[in-house]
Each structure stands twice: as structure tokens, then as C-alpha cells.
Design a protein around this motif. Structure first.
Motif, PDB file in Angstrom:
ATOM      1  N   GLY A  85      12.200  10.340  23.566  1.00 24.44           N
ATOM      2  CA  GLY A  85      10.949  10.040  24.254  1.00 24.44           C
ATOM      3  C   GLY A  85      10.664  11.005  25.397  1.00 24.44           C
ATOM      4  N   THR A  86      11.694  11.387  26.112  1.00 27.90           N
ATOM      5  CA  THR A  86      11.522  12.343  27.212  1.00 27.90           C
ATOM      6  C   THR A  86      10.955  13.650  26.690  1.00 27.90           C
ATOM      7  OG1 THR A  86      13.384  11.381  28.395  1.00 27.90           O
ATOM      8  CG2 THR A  86      12.696  13.582  29.070  1.00 27.90           C
ATOM      9  N   TYR A  87      11.541  14.158  25.616  1.00 25.77           N
ATOM     10  CA  TYR A  87      11.072  15.428  25.067  1.00 25.77           C
ATOM     11  C   TYR A  87       9.728  15.282  24.358  1.00 25.77           C
ATOM     12  CZ  TYR A  87      15.079  17.976  26.626  1.00 25.77           C
ATOM     13  OH  TYR A  87      16.006  18.590  27.433  1.00 25.77           O
ATOM     14  N   ALA A  88       9.432  14.114  23.832  1.00 20.64           N
ATOM     15  CA  ALA A  88       8.104  13.894  23.240  1.00 20.64           C
ATOM     16  C   ALA A  88       7.029  13.987  24.312  1.00 20.64           C
ATOM     17  CB  ALA A  88       8.059  12.538  22.544  1.00 20.64           C
ATOM     18  N   VAL A  89       7.290  13.412  25.470  1.00 22.23           N
ATOM     19  CA  VAL A  89       6.341  13.477  26.587  1.00 22.23           C
ATOM     20  C   VAL A  89       6.199  14.916  27.082  1.00 22.23           C
ATOM     21  CG1 VAL A  89       5.986  12.791  28.992  1.00 22.23           C
ATOM     22  CG2 VAL A  89       6.684  11.090  27.302  1.00 22.23           C
ATOM     23  N   LEU A  90       7.298  15.648  27.136  1.00 20.91           N
ATOM     24  CA  LEU A  90       7.276  17.015  27.653  1.00 20.91           C
ATOM     25  C   LEU A  90       6.780  18.053  26.644  1.00 20.91           C
ATOM     26  CD1 LEU A  90      10.653  17.011  29.599  1.00 20.91           C
ATOM     27  CD2 LEU A  90       8.340  16.969  30.556  1.00 20.91           C
ATOM     28  N   PHE A  91       6.600  17.660  25.398  1.00 24.73           N
ATOM     29  CA  PHE A  91       6.216  18.582  24.329  1.00 24.73           C
ATOM     30  C   PHE A  91       4.966  19.395  24.675  1.00 24.73           C
ATOM     31  CE2 PHE A  91       3.808  19.260  20.347  1.00 24.73           C
ATOM     32  CZ  PHE A  91       4.705  20.084  19.678  1.00 24.73           C
ATOM     33  N   ILE A  92       3.902  18.738  25.047  1.00 26.52           N
ATOM     34  CA  ILE A  92       2.646  19.427  25.357  1.00 26.52           C
ATOM     35  C   ILE A  92       2.767  20.205  26.663  1.00 26.52           C
ATOM     36  CG2 ILE A  92       0.202  19.102  25.917  1.00 26.52           C
ATOM     37  CD1 ILE A  92       0.238  16.748  23.927  1.00 26.52           C
ATOM     38  N   VAL A  93       3.399  19.610  27.650  1.00 21.51           N
ATOM     39  CA  VAL A  93       3.566  20.293  28.939  1.00 21.51           C
ATOM     40  C   VAL A  93       4.317  21.609  28.734  1.00 21.51           C
ATOM     41  CG1 VAL A  93       4.659  20.137  31.216  1.00 21.51           C
ATOM     42  CG2 VAL A  93       3.512  18.142  30.236  1.00 21.51           C
ATOM     43  N   LYS A  94       5.378  21.564  27.951  1.00 24.05           N
ATOM     44  CA  LYS A  94       6.158  22.776  27.713  1.00 24.05           C
ATOM     45  C   LYS A  94       5.351  23.814  26.945  1.00 24.05           C
ATOM     46  CE  LYS A  94      10.470  22.375  26.513  1.00 24.05           C
ATOM     47  NZ  LYS A  94      11.707  21.927  25.868  1.00 24.05           N
ATOM     48  N   PHE A  95       4.540  23.390  25.979  1.00 21.00           N
ATOM     49  CA  PHE A  95       3.710  24.341  25.242  1.00 21.00           C
ATOM     50  C   PHE A  95       2.793  25.102  26.193  1.00 21.00           C
ATOM     51  CE2 PHE A  95      -0.315  25.515  23.263  1.00 21.00           C
ATOM     52  CZ  PHE A  95       0.140  26.360  22.262  1.00 21.00           C
ATOM     53  N   VAL A  96       2.112  24.366  27.043  1.00 22.19           N
ATOM     54  CA  VAL A  96       1.183  24.997  27.985  1.00 22.19           C
ATOM     55  C   VAL A  96       1.925  25.957  28.918  1.00 22.19           C
ATOM     56  CG1 VAL A  96      -0.395  24.565  29.914  1.00 22.19           C
ATOM     57  CG2 VAL A  96      -0.514  23.137  27.865  1.00 22.19           C
ATOM     58  N   LEU A  97       3.058  25.520  29.444  1.00 23.43           N
ATOM     59  CA  LEU A  97       3.823  26.380  30.349  1.00 23.43           C
ATOM     60  C   LEU A  97       4.372  27.615  29.640  1.00 23.43           C
ATOM     61  CD1 LEU A  97       5.697  23.681  32.448  1.00 23.43           C
ATOM     62  CD2 LEU A  97       3.775  25.112  33.177  1.00 23.43           C
ATOM     63  N   PHE A  98       4.882  27.431  28.429  1.00 23.19           N
ATOM     64  CA  PHE A  98       5.377  28.582  27.669  1.00 23.19           C
ATOM     65  C   PHE A  98       4.239  29.558  27.381  1.00 23.19           C
ATOM     66  CE2 PHE A  98       9.104  26.177  25.474  1.00 23.19           C
ATOM     67  CZ  PHE A  98       9.863  26.308  26.603  1.00 23.19           C
ATOM     68  N   ASP A  99       3.107  29.016  26.945  1.00 22.38           N
ATOM     69  CA  ASP A  99       1.982  29.859  26.565  1.00 22.38           C
ATOM     70  C   ASP A  99       1.390  30.602  27.758  1.00 22.38           C
ATOM     71  OD1 ASP A  99       0.167  30.800  24.512  1.00 22.38           O
ATOM     72  OD2 ASP A  99      -1.365  29.575  25.494  1.00 22.38           O
ATOM     73  N   ARG A 100       1.277  29.928  28.898  1.00 19.48           N
ATOM     74  CA  ARG A 100       0.610  30.522  30.058  1.00 19.48           C
ATOM     75  C   ARG A 100       1.547  31.327  30.959  1.00 19.48           C
ATOM     76  NH1 ARG A 100      -3.427  29.387  27.418  1.00 19.48           N
ATOM     77  NH2 ARG A 100      -4.768  27.640  27.836  1.00 19.48           N
ATOM     78  N   LEU A 101       2.831  30.949  30.992  1.00 16.43           N
ATOM     79  CA  LEU A 101       3.758  31.608  31.914  1.00 16.43           C
ATOM     80  C   LEU A 101       4.813  32.470  31.231  1.00 16.43           C
ATOM     81  CD1 LEU A 101       4.466  28.667  34.373  1.00 16.43           C
ATOM     82  CD2 LEU A 101       2.945  30.601  34.740  1.00 16.43           C
TER      83      LEU A 101
END
Length: 154
Positions: free
Chosen positions: A119-135
Motif C-alpha cells: 500500500g505504501t508503494y501504491a500510494v507513492l507510485f504516481i508521486v515517484k513517476f512525477v519526481l523521476f520524470d521532472r527531476l
């Protein structure tokens, strides 16, 4: 022409999202399996989280770098993002482990604590995508076009 460019850009974003998702599925399966096995065999939630994080982080980085974005990313932002994710998962799984101590069934405890890890990683899935893509894997900014200069006769 602008509509065609926009359509290609949108299709490229969907393809990027699909590749990121596929890479994440591979990392998630490896990580979840490592967590469940460690916890089932008696490792504390914190230890199981760290083992699972490492087990999933390696394929996740390699797949994201080579398959998803196709280039090497910034190492420091990547490290901060994934370590932050690991800390979040460690806190959540440790809390869940504490909350399920009263349950007698080891199978139920394992299922619940493993579910909290997922569940922790499911919640972070989108956040990590945005951070990986932008940073982390952001394309370098294009250099400004050189001004066209007309030679002046003197």
C-alpha cells in the motif's frame, strides 16, 4: 502541424507511463516476494522492508534508466526519492507490525504487514513517476537557438 506534434507528445507520455508501470510491476513483484518471505520467516518488519527495498530498487533503477527513460538520470535526486520511499515504507510496516501484534495467526500478520508495504508503494507510485520524470530523468533543456546574424559590409 501543431495538432500532430501534440498528438505525438501525448502518445509519448502514455508510452512513458506504460513503460514506467511495467518496470514498477517487475520491481513490485520482486520486492513484495522478498518482503513476504523475510517477514514470514521471522525478520522484523524493518529488516524485511530494507531487504525488500534493496531487492526491488536494483531492477527498478536498471529498468527505469534503460527501458523507461532510455538515459542515465541524476543520481542524487534518484537516491533521495527511493530512500524517502524506503523510509516511508519502514515507518508504515513497523507501525502495522505493532498494530497486529495481538493477532494470533502468523499468516494474517504476514498478509496485513505485507499489504501495508504494498500500500505504501501504491500510494507513492504516481508521486515517484512525477519526481523521476521532472527531476531524475528530465531531458536537458535545449540550448537557445543561435541568433541569425546578417553579415554587415564595412
Amino acid at each position: 502541424m501543431r495538432a500532430l506534434t501534440k498528438l505525438r507528445s501525448r502518445r509519448g507520455r502514455w508510452l512513458l507511463w506504460a513503460k514506467y508501470s511495467a518496470s514498477s510491476v517487475v520491481a513490485t513483484v520482486v520486492s513484495q516476494l522478498a518482503f513476504a518471505l523475510c517477514y514470514w520467516f521471522g525478520a522484523p518488519a524493518l529488516v524485511a522492508t530494507l531487504v525488500a527495498w534493496f531487492a526491488g530498487a536494483v531492477p527498478n533503477y536498471v529498468l527505469n534508466r534503460r527501458y523507461t527513460w532510455g538515459r542515465s538520470g541524476q543520481k542524487l535526486p534518484y537516491t533521495l526519492i527511493v530512500v524517502g520511499s524506503a523510509v516511508s515504507a519502514a515507518l508504515v510496516t513497523s507501525l502495522t507490525d505493532h498494530l497486529v501484534r495481538g493477532i494470533d495467526s502468523h499468516a494474517w500478520k504476514t498478509l496485513l504487514v505485507t499489504g501495508s508495504y504494498f500500500g505504501t508503494y501504491a500510494v507513492l507510485f504516481i508521486v515517484k513517476f512525477v519526481l523521476f520524470d521532472r527531476l531524475v530523468f528530465a531531458k536537458p533543456a535545449a540550448a537557445p537557438a543561435a541568433e541569425a546574424r546578417t553579415p554587415v559590409a564595412t
